[in-house]
Scaffold this motif. Structure first.
Motif, PDB file in Angstrom:
ATOM      1  N   ASP A  47     -39.784   9.249  61.389  1.00 56.10           N
ATOM      2  CA  ASP A  47     -38.882  10.354  61.079  1.00 56.10           C
ATOM      3  C   ASP A  47     -39.057  11.525  62.037  1.00 56.10           C
ATOM      4  O   ASP A  47     -38.470  12.587  61.825  1.00 56.10           O
ATOM      5  CB  ASP A  47     -39.073  10.821  59.635  1.00 56.10           C
ATOM      6  N   ASP A  48     -39.861  11.367  63.092  1.00 58.97           N
ATOM      7  CA  ASP A  48     -39.985  12.404  64.112  1.00 58.97           C
ATOM      8  C   ASP A  48     -38.730  12.410  64.990  1.00 58.97           C
ATOM      9  O   ASP A  48     -38.032  11.400  65.096  1.00 58.97           O
ATOM     10  CB  ASP A  48     -41.214  12.152  64.990  1.00 58.97           C
ATOM     11  N   PRO A  49     -38.418  13.534  65.645  1.00 57.68           N
ATOM     12  CA  PRO A  49     -37.265  13.559  66.551  1.00 57.68           C
ATOM     13  C   PRO A  49     -37.401  12.514  67.650  1.00 57.68           C
ATOM     14  O   PRO A  49     -38.500  12.221  68.121  1.00 57.68           O
ATOM     15  CB  PRO A  49     -37.299  14.989  67.115  1.00 57.68           C
ATOM     16  N   ALA A  50     -36.267  11.968  68.045  1.00 57.20           N
ATOM     17  CA  ALA A  50     -36.278  10.942  69.090  1.00 57.20           C
ATOM     18  C   ALA A  50     -36.692  11.558  70.427  1.00 57.20           C
ATOM     19  O   ALA A  50     -36.359  12.711  70.717  1.00 57.20           O
ATOM     20  CB  ALA A  50     -34.897  10.303  69.208  1.00 57.20           C
ATOM     21  N   PRO A  51     -37.436  10.830  71.252  1.00 60.34           N
ATOM     22  CA  PRO A  51     -37.831  11.364  72.566  1.00 60.34           C
ATOM     23  C   PRO A  51     -36.605  11.655  73.434  1.00 60.34           C
ATOM     24  O   PRO A  51     -35.612  10.931  73.391  1.00 60.34           O
ATOM     25  CB  PRO A  51     -38.683  10.240  73.170  1.00 60.34           C
ATOM     26  N   ALA A  52     -36.685  12.724  74.218  1.00 59.69           N
ATOM     27  CA  ALA A  52     -35.613  13.079  75.148  1.00 59.69           C
ATOM     28  C   ALA A  52     -35.906  12.453  76.508  1.00 59.69           C
ATOM     29  O   ALA A  52     -37.058  12.389  76.945  1.00 59.69           O
ATOM     30  CB  ALA A  52     -35.497  14.592  75.277  1.00 59.69           C
ATOM     31  N   ILE A  87     -35.606  -4.723  64.869  1.00 58.92           N
ATOM     32  CA  ILE A  87     -36.013  -3.922  66.025  1.00 58.92           C
ATOM     33  C   ILE A  87     -36.725  -2.686  65.487  1.00 58.92           C
ATOM     34  O   ILE A  87     -36.135  -1.876  64.782  1.00 58.92           O
ATOM     35  CB  ILE A  87     -34.801  -3.526  66.879  1.00 58.92           C
ATOM     36  N   GLU A  88     -37.994  -2.558  65.796  1.00 57.95           N
ATOM     37  CA  GLU A  88     -38.773  -1.438  65.290  1.00 57.95           C
ATOM     38  C   GLU A  88     -38.609  -0.216  66.195  1.00 57.95           C
ATOM     39  O   GLU A  88     -38.428  -0.360  67.411  1.00 57.95           O
ATOM     40  CB  GLU A  88     -40.260  -1.813  65.211  1.00 57.95           C
ATOM     41  N   PRO A  89     -38.645   0.996  65.628  1.00 59.12           N
ATOM     42  CA  PRO A  89     -38.592   2.198  66.478  1.00 59.12           C
ATOM     43  C   PRO A  89     -39.768   2.190  67.456  1.00 59.12           C
ATOM     44  O   PRO A  89     -40.918   1.985  67.044  1.00 59.12           O
ATOM     45  CB  PRO A  89     -38.715   3.346  65.455  1.00 59.12           C
ATOM     46  N   PRO A  90     -39.505   2.374  68.744  1.00 57.64           N
ATOM     47  CA  PRO A  90     -40.599   2.320  69.724  1.00 57.64           C
ATOM     48  C   PRO A  90     -41.590   3.449  69.531  1.00 57.64           C
ATOM     49  O   PRO A  90     -41.231   4.578  69.197  1.00 57.64           O
ATOM     50  CB  PRO A  90     -39.870   2.436  71.072  1.00 57.64           C
ATOM     51  N   THR A  91     -42.852   3.129  69.720  1.00 56.25           N
ATOM     52  CA  THR A  91     -43.929   4.112  69.651  1.00 56.25           C
ATOM     53  C   THR A  91     -44.767   4.004  70.911  1.00 56.25           C
ATOM     54  O   THR A  91     -44.451   3.245  71.821  1.00 56.25           O
ATOM     55  CB  THR A  91     -44.809   3.873  68.404  1.00 56.25           C
ATOM     56  N   GLY A  92     -45.848   4.749  70.962  1.00 53.85           N
ATOM     57  CA  GLY A  92     -46.707   4.706  72.131  1.00 53.85           C
ATOM     58  C   GLY A  92     -47.584   3.474  72.187  1.00 53.85           C
ATOM     59  O   GLY A  92     -48.282   3.258  73.180  1.00 53.85           O
TER      60      GLY A  92
END
Length: 374
Positions: free
Chosen positions: A51-56, A173-178
């Motif tokens: 739920d964090d803002p998507a990376p720019a 498809i999972e939200p990409p993380t680090g």
């Protein structure tokens, strides 16, 4: 959930979205709809939650090092507001956070950050290739799964060069993380895929076909030991930040280790020796060690380090497409749900709609069975 600010007022954490960017914003009033803001963007090294803002994304046009004067007073040390100085640099320094001990010789200036000019209208094409997230090894078989996409690779290390087969899996498809969003656990017949949401079994036949079946809709950190899959939970309470409730206590799982049965049930493990052995075998999902001592690392790309220290990058671009057979589970046919099926069953008789004058048109207000004789 609002937070209490130093001025004793309430502040709400909101997400604002513009042309090519999104950011978190603390507002002193609850706001919905368009807003006009003026301020600065700061990189957030947060949790990376979904739920964090998507990376720019954009193209970096300029990088400047920010230094600020530090002074000592009777109450301690602080930075002088308005004393910032900017120096153009070619790349971001390895240390880009504030370092109060890294002063320029003869001056009381310290590095406090990096200012980046980001062109949001000139966005580089995103990387569309395979991004290695997790790896596991069993004998000559190396399994690598993408960081967020449901793409699984199998490497046959006995062939020269390594033969790579790609399998497109029936997963989300999972939200990409680090780091990885799924882990893979290799064994003699194929591999397990675990995540915090579910567990899948992948069996590879002699012809190379991969049979994929979801085993359960519960997840956790996976460990394969003595031919069985175990899921590890938390063993101690934690304090976590929740978007809705703020700082909350999360109690440990009632059963820190569970074993997956053949029918998909998870059985709590109570034997202390088994608990200790399984817990000790837990490891990072992006690292694996082969039987010959080779260390495999999945960090976007795949690398292998031989026992003599030689590191080589593995070519994953040259690969063939493998066949996938998906074993669908049908909850309605599961005997365990026999008592629920009549409740969920829909009427088999033909129906016609009847509009209620007190309800808006265009919406079904009620249903009435039509006798078969009509």
């Amino acid at each position: 959930m609002p937070a209490e600010h130093s001025d004793r007022g309430l502040h709400w954490l909101l997400e604002v979205t513009g042309d090519g960017w999104s950011a978190a914003w603390w507002s002193d009033r609850p706001v919905t709809g368009p807003v006009e803001l003026r301020g600065r963007f700061f990189v957030d090294h947060g949790s990376g939650a979904s739920d964090d803002p998507a990376p720019a994304r954009g193209r970096v046009r300029r990088v400047r090092l920010v230094e600020q004067q530090r002074v000592r007073t009777a109450t301690g040390e602080h930075l002088v507001e308005g004393s910032e100085r900017l120096t153009d640099i070619e790349a971001t320094p390895h240390r880009f956070w504030s370092n109060w001990d890294d002063r320029t010789e003869g001056e009381d200036f310290v590095r406090t950050g990096v200012l980046i000019d980001l062109d949001l209208d000139d966005v580089p094409a995103p990387r569309s290739g395979f991004v290695a997230g997790a790896v596991s090894v069993h004998g000559a078989d190396v399994w690598v799964i993408d960081r967020s996409n449901p793409v699984l690779l199998h490497l046959d290390t006995e062939s020269n060069p390594h033969r790579v087969v790609e399998y497109l899996l029936p997963l989300t498809i999972e939200p990409p993380t680090g780091e990885w969003t799924r882990a893979v656990h290799a064994d003699g017949g194929g591999c397990w895929i675990t995540s915090r949401h579910d567990v899948f079994r992948c069996d590879r036949s002699g012809s190379g076909t991969l049979t994929v079946q979801r085993m359960c809709t519960d997840g956790g950190r996976g460990v394969v030991a003595e031919g069985r899959l175990y899921l590890l939970g938390s063993t101690r309470p934690m304090l976590c930040t929740d978007r809705r409730h703020g700082m909350v206590r999360v109690d440990p799982d009632p059963h820190p280790v569970r074993m997956l049965e053949h029918d998909g049930r998870l059985t709590p493990v109570k034997d202390r020796l088994t608990l200790a052995r399984v817990t000790a075998w837990a490891c990072l999902a992006d690292r694996a060690r082969g039987g010959d001592g080779t260390e495999w690392a999945a960090a976007g790309s795949l690398a292998a380090q031989s026992p003599d220290g030689t590191v080589r990058s593995i070519d994953l671009d040259t690969r063939t497409r493998g066949d996938v057979y998906w074993v669908h589970s049908d909850p309605l046919a599961d005997p365990a749900n026999a008592g629920l099926v009549p409740v969920l069953s829909l009427p088999t008789a033909p129906v016609e709609t009847a509009c209620c004058p007190t309800r808006p048109l265009g919406r079904i207000a009620c249903l009435r069975p039509v006798p078969s004789s009509e």
